[in-house]
Design an enzyme around this catalytic site. Sequence first.
Site, PDB file in Angstrom:
ATOM      1  N   ARG A 188     -10.289  10.726   0.976  1.00  0.00           N
ATOM      2  CA  ARG A 188     -10.103  11.284   2.189  1.00  0.00           C
ATOM      3  C   ARG A 188     -11.260  12.248   3.084  1.00  0.00           C
ATOM      4  O   ARG A 188     -11.786  12.560   4.033  1.00  0.00           O
ATOM      5  CB  ARG A 188      -8.814  11.497   3.020  1.00  0.00           C
ATOM      6  CG  ARG A 188      -7.378  11.252   2.208  1.00  0.00           C
ATOM      7  CD  ARG A 188      -6.843  10.748   3.768  1.00  0.00           C
ATOM      8  NE  ARG A 188      -5.628   9.492   3.297  1.00  0.00           N
ATOM      9  CZ  ARG A 188      -4.267  10.047   3.198  1.00  0.00           C
ATOM     10  NH1 ARG A 188      -3.787  11.008   2.942  1.00  0.00           N
ATOM     11  NH2 ARG A 188      -3.828   8.923   2.841  1.00  0.00           N
ATOM     12  N   LYS A 232       0.395  -1.484   0.006  1.00  0.00           N
ATOM     13  CA  LYS A 232       0.075  -0.466  -0.272  1.00  0.00           C
ATOM     14  C   LYS A 232       0.933   1.570   0.120  1.00  0.00           C
ATOM     15  O   LYS A 232       1.219   1.787   1.272  1.00  0.00           O
ATOM     16  CB  LYS A 232      -0.820  -0.052   1.473  1.00  0.00           C
ATOM     17  CG  LYS A 232      -1.796   1.457   1.720  1.00  0.00           C
ATOM     18  CD  LYS A 232      -2.724   1.176   2.450  1.00  0.00           C
ATOM     19  CE  LYS A 232      -3.650   2.335   2.420  1.00  0.00           C
ATOM     20  NZ  LYS A 232      -4.550   2.370   3.553  1.00  0.00           N
ATOM     21  N   LYS A 259      -2.208  -2.067  -3.921  1.00  0.00           N
ATOM     22  CA  LYS A 259      -2.817  -0.596  -3.999  1.00  0.00           C
ATOM     23  C   LYS A 259      -1.997   0.981  -4.193  1.00  0.00           C
ATOM     24  O   LYS A 259      -1.191   1.037  -3.019  1.00  0.00           O
ATOM     25  CB  LYS A 259      -3.738  -0.629  -2.627  1.00  0.00           C
ATOM     26  CG  LYS A 259      -4.705   0.955  -1.910  1.00  0.00           C
ATOM     27  CD  LYS A 259      -5.101   0.806  -0.314  1.00  0.00           C
ATOM     28  CE  LYS A 259      -6.115   1.795  -0.190  1.00  0.00           C
ATOM     29  NZ  LYS A 259      -7.029   1.744   0.477  1.00  0.00           N
TER      30      LYS A 259
HETATM   31  C1  PBG Z   1      -7.316   3.228   5.578  1.00  0.00           C
HETATM   32  C2  PBG Z   1      -7.550   3.523   4.373  1.00  0.00           C
HETATM   33  C3  PBG Z   1      -7.874   4.094   2.896  1.00  0.00           C
HETATM   34  C4  PBG Z   1      -7.905   4.068   1.597  1.00  0.00           C
HETATM   35  C5  PBG Z   1      -8.475   2.757   2.396  1.00  0.00           C
HETATM   36  N1  PBG Z   1      -7.779   2.080   3.197  1.00  0.00           N
HETATM   37  C6  PBG Z   1      -7.145   5.300   2.810  1.00  0.00           C
HETATM   38  C7  PBG Z   1      -5.584   5.839   3.550  1.00  0.00           C
HETATM   39  O1  PBG Z   1      -4.797   5.332   3.426  1.00  0.00           O
HETATM   40  O2  PBG Z   1      -5.335   6.880   3.450  1.00  0.00           O
HETATM   41  C8  PBG Z   1      -8.095   4.491   0.786  1.00  0.00           C
HETATM   42  C9  PBG Z   1      -9.430   3.912  -0.286  1.00  0.00           C
HETATM   43  C10 PBG Z   1      -9.276   5.263  -1.477  1.00  0.00           C
HETATM   44  O3  PBG Z   1      -8.313   5.678  -1.904  1.00  0.00           O
HETATM   45  O4  PBG Z   1     -10.755   4.452  -2.260  1.00  0.00           O
HETATM   46  N2  PBG Z   1      -8.342   2.407   6.019  1.00  0.00           N
END
Ligand code: PBG
Length: 328
Positions: free
Chosen positions: A209, A199, A251
Amino acid sequence: MTAIGPQRRPRRLRASAPLRRLVRETRPSAAALVLPIFVHESVTQTQPIESMPGVSHHTLDSLASLVDEAAAAGIGGVMLFAIPSQRDATGSAAADPDGILNRAIARAVAAADGRLVVMADLCLDEFTDHGHCGVLDERGGVDNDATLEAYGEMALAQARAGAHVLGLSGMMDGQVAHVRAVLDVAGYMDTSLLAYAAKYASAFYGPFRDAVQSDLQGDRKTYQMDPANGREGLLEAEIDEAEGADIVMVKPALPYLDVVAEVAAASRVPVAAYHVSGEYSQIEAAAQRGWLDRRAAHLEALTSMIRAGSDIVVTYAALDLAAWLSEN
Ligand code: PBG
């Protein structure tokens, strides 16, 4: 002497729609799709999320209808996120059985009625008042090992609520091994773990966010990965698989298809890719302006993720994609 043409003519197999259909290498299906859903504790009816056209904040009731719709469309799973009405420094609502995410899990499992997989986001960022994915140490840094304890509690609450798969998205070292051990000791050995293995600290999470009304100040660069690092993505996936991840995920997706392909080649567990909020909203925003064909762009993005090696694709366009795939 007559001129001799090319010996190899790949265009031959592109000549008609039936030929193209016959030789197509990648055949995405609704079964591979996972629809993320946002449940909001403070809304009394669905509220559109401005930065993500077509995506809404849901109540528990509208969650149940959406899960039913997803199951009827043949979608493989849903991934639940929740926005609590109260946040605190340790994200205590995350492990509360009456917390919004845990209530949403129970509701979704009931609505799914065995027809699709219910996944839950396992991370503290929606629950902490500082917006980080973990608890903080006295110097304001994210405390890895203290966060593992919190994740263990959260995992137990999610497993008790009936989640089939827990999506570990916090990027703490050792989170898969810790959560696996906690679940096994408590008798939840059949609850699966999807690790957000690679990630990246990405600009493409912007709309998400907004959607979770994150209070984050600063960034997540001390725990999410540097976008410049491909080999490290493989290392993360390898560690998570060794720690007991049942599924590993990369991701965002399209900017990291090289990582998806390498993880898919190296892993012996299913691989997922998350087409994140910013990737989704880019297509939606351009389509709204008439700058690209929404359906064709979403289908092409999906095909690319599967072609690169993902078995599972998490996408906000899952319902539309399922409908388009069934027409194709
Ligand atoms: C963290 C999380 C995030 C996303 C999924 N799980 C946000 C981050 O790491 O700031 C992002 C998913 C998206 O942008 O569609 N709980």
